[in-house]
Design a protein around this motif. Sequence first.
Motif, mmCIF file in Angstrom:
data_model
loop_
_atom_site.group_PDB
_atom_site.id
_atom_site.type_symbol
_atom_site.label_atom_id
_atom_site.label_comp_id
_atom_site.label_asym_id
_atom_site.label_seq_id
_atom_site.Cartn_x
_atom_site.Cartn_y
_atom_site.Cartn_z
ATOM 1 N N THR A 19 15.995 58.576 -9.100
ATOM 2 C CA THR A 19 15.963 59.521 -10.211
ATOM 3 C C THR A 19 14.923 60.598 -9.908
ATOM 4 O O THR A 19 13.848 60.314 -9.383
ATOM 5 N N VAL A 20 15.269 61.823 -10.223
ATOM 6 C CA VAL A 20 14.365 62.966 -10.068
ATOM 7 C C VAL A 20 14.278 63.636 -11.429
ATOM 8 O O VAL A 20 15.296 64.029 -12.005
ATOM 9 N N VAL A 21 13.051 63.738 -11.950
ATOM 10 C CA VAL A 21 12.838 64.274 -13.295
ATOM 11 C C VAL A 21 11.806 65.395 -13.220
ATOM 12 O O VAL A 21 10.767 65.238 -12.565
ATOM 13 N N ASP A 22 12.077 66.502 -13.904
ATOM 14 C CA ASP A 22 11.088 67.571 -14.012
ATOM 15 C C ASP A 22 9.956 67.047 -14.891
ATOM 16 O O ASP A 22 10.173 66.700 -16.049
ATOM 17 N N ASP A 23 8.751 66.969 -14.347
ATOM 18 C CA ASP A 23 7.644 66.311 -15.046
ATOM 19 C C ASP A 23 6.417 67.208 -15.133
ATOM 20 O O ASP A 23 5.297 66.763 -14.934
ATOM 21 N N ALA A 24 6.618 68.484 -15.449
ATOM 22 C CA ALA A 24 5.499 69.425 -15.542
ATOM 23 C C ALA A 24 4.568 69.075 -16.700
ATOM 24 O O ALA A 24 3.372 69.334 -16.637
ATOM 25 N N VAL A 25 5.090 68.453 -17.738
ATOM 26 C CA VAL A 25 4.274 68.122 -18.911
ATOM 27 C C VAL A 25 3.185 67.119 -18.558
ATOM 28 O O VAL A 25 2.033 67.260 -18.958
ATOM 29 N N THR A 26 3.516 66.097 -17.795
ATOM 30 C CA THR A 26 2.545 65.053 -17.453
ATOM 31 C C THR A 26 1.402 65.593 -16.611
ATOM 32 O O THR A 26 0.239 65.300 -16.864
ATOM 33 N N LEU A 27 1.715 66.396 -15.603
ATOM 34 C CA LEU A 27 0.691 66.877 -14.688
ATOM 35 C C LEU A 27 0.121 68.242 -15.061
ATOM 36 O O LEU A 27 -0.912 68.647 -14.556
ATOM 37 N N GLY A 28 0.812 68.971 -15.906
ATOM 38 C CA GLY A 28 0.349 70.292 -16.295
ATOM 39 C C GLY A 28 0.653 71.367 -15.258
ATOM 40 O O GLY A 28 0.176 72.488 -15.363
ATOM 41 N N ILE A 29 1.421 71.029 -14.243
ATOM 42 C CA ILE A 29 1.847 71.990 -13.224
ATOM 43 C C ILE A 29 3.321 71.758 -12.937
ATOM 44 O O ILE A 29 3.891 70.747 -13.346
ATOM 45 N N ALA A 30 3.934 72.681 -12.206
ATOM 46 C CA ALA A 30 5.347 72.515 -11.848
ATOM 47 C C ALA A 30 5.454 71.321 -10.898
ATOM 48 O O ALA A 30 4.942 71.359 -9.780
ATOM 49 N N ALA A 31 6.082 70.253 -11.360
ATOM 50 C CA ALA A 31 6.191 69.036 -10.550
ATOM 51 C C ALA A 31 7.465 68.286 -10.903
ATOM 52 O O ALA A 31 7.938 68.339 -12.032
ATOM 53 N N LYS A 32 7.988 67.588 -9.909
ATOM 54 C CA LYS A 32 9.143 66.718 -10.110
ATOM 55 C C LYS A 32 8.730 65.303 -9.737
ATOM 56 O O LYS A 32 8.157 65.070 -8.674
ATOM 57 N N ARG A 33 9.025 64.378 -10.658
ATOM 58 C CA ARG A 33 8.725 62.962 -10.406
ATOM 59 C C ARG A 33 9.958 62.313 -9.785
ATOM 60 O O ARG A 33 11.037 62.348 -10.339
ATOM 61 N N VAL A 34 9.758 61.704 -8.626
ATOM 62 C CA VAL A 34 10.838 61.036 -7.901
ATOM 63 C C VAL A 34 10.581 59.535 -7.963
ATOM 64 O O VAL A 34 9.506 59.070 -7.579
ATOM 65 N N THR A 35 11.564 58.784 -8.447
ATOM 66 C CA THR A 35 11.460 57.325 -8.500
ATOM 67 C C THR A 35 12.585 56.722 -7.676
ATOM 68 O O THR A 35 13.758 57.013 -7.916
ATOM 69 N N VAL A 36 12.199 55.904 -6.717
ATOM 70 C CA VAL A 36 13.166 55.193 -5.878
ATOM 71 C C VAL A 36 13.088 53.726 -6.260
ATOM 72 O O VAL A 36 12.004 53.128 -6.219
ATOM 73 N N THR A 37 14.209 53.146 -6.643
ATOM 74 C CA THR A 37 14.261 51.736 -7.016
ATOM 75 C C THR A 37 15.167 51.007 -6.031
ATOM 76 O O THR A 37 16.309 51.410 -5.817
ATOM 77 N N ILE A 38 14.632 49.951 -5.456
ATOM 78 C CA ILE A 38 15.375 49.110 -4.523
ATOM 79 C C ILE A 38 15.438 47.716 -5.128
ATOM 80 O O ILE A 38 14.423 47.179 -5.560
ATOM 81 N N SER A 39 16.627 47.139 -5.166
ATOM 82 C CA SER A 39 16.736 45.782 -5.708
ATOM 83 C C SER A 39 17.643 44.927 -4.833
ATOM 84 O O SER A 39 18.555 45.426 -4.184
ATOM 85 N N ARG A 40 17.326 43.661 -4.850
ATOM 86 C CA ARG A 40 18.146 42.653 -4.174
ATOM 87 C C ARG A 40 17.930 41.340 -4.915
ATOM 88 O O ARG A 40 16.826 40.809 -4.934
ATOM 89 N N GLY A 41 18.969 40.854 -5.527
ATOM 90 C CA GLY A 41 18.832 39.641 -6.338
ATOM 91 C C GLY A 41 17.898 39.922 -7.509
ATOM 92 O O GLY A 41 18.028 40.925 -8.192
ATOM 93 N N ALA A 42 16.930 39.058 -7.691
ATOM 94 C CA ALA A 42 15.976 39.222 -8.788
ATOM 95 C C ALA A 42 14.806 40.117 -8.400
ATOM 96 O O ALA A 42 14.017 40.512 -9.250
#
Length: 146
Positions: free
Chosen positions: A111-134
């Motif tokens: 997921t890529v989210v525009d997250d300028a509010v959290t950091l106060g600057i132009a930024a995109k938060r990138v979250t990579v999720t990897i799963s296998r079983g539990a």
Amino acid sequence: MSMTRSRHQGFTLIELIIFIVVVSVGLVGILQVMDVTVKSSADPMVRKQGMALADSILEEILLKSYDDPDGTNVGETGRVDWDNVADFNGKTNADFAPLPPALASYAIGITVVDDAVTLGIAAKRVTVTISRGAEVIGMTGYRTNY
């Protein structure tokens, strides 16, 4: 001269049965501990592989441009065409195919989210999720517009 009974030697049947019960209970306890240990012995490998996969994908994404360099998403159908961070949003295993056989059982989510509010600057938060079983591993990074 009085007759004294000689002391018997050996174990009685009751003592032998109690001994067998005590040893059996101890063995069952030891075997249960070994069973749990053996079942979870592969977990560290799964976790390390998942972390390495998440880290490599996150690094690949964060090295891309903040904005689309050519100004259009037209014709960006494959991984080699993704030239900015936002192109990776919503990508899954199917978009990274073919994965090596050792990694094919891992599920990838990005997921890529525009997250300028959290950091106060132009930024995109990138979250990579990897799963296998539990096992679920998530890594997050920020790409700023520098």
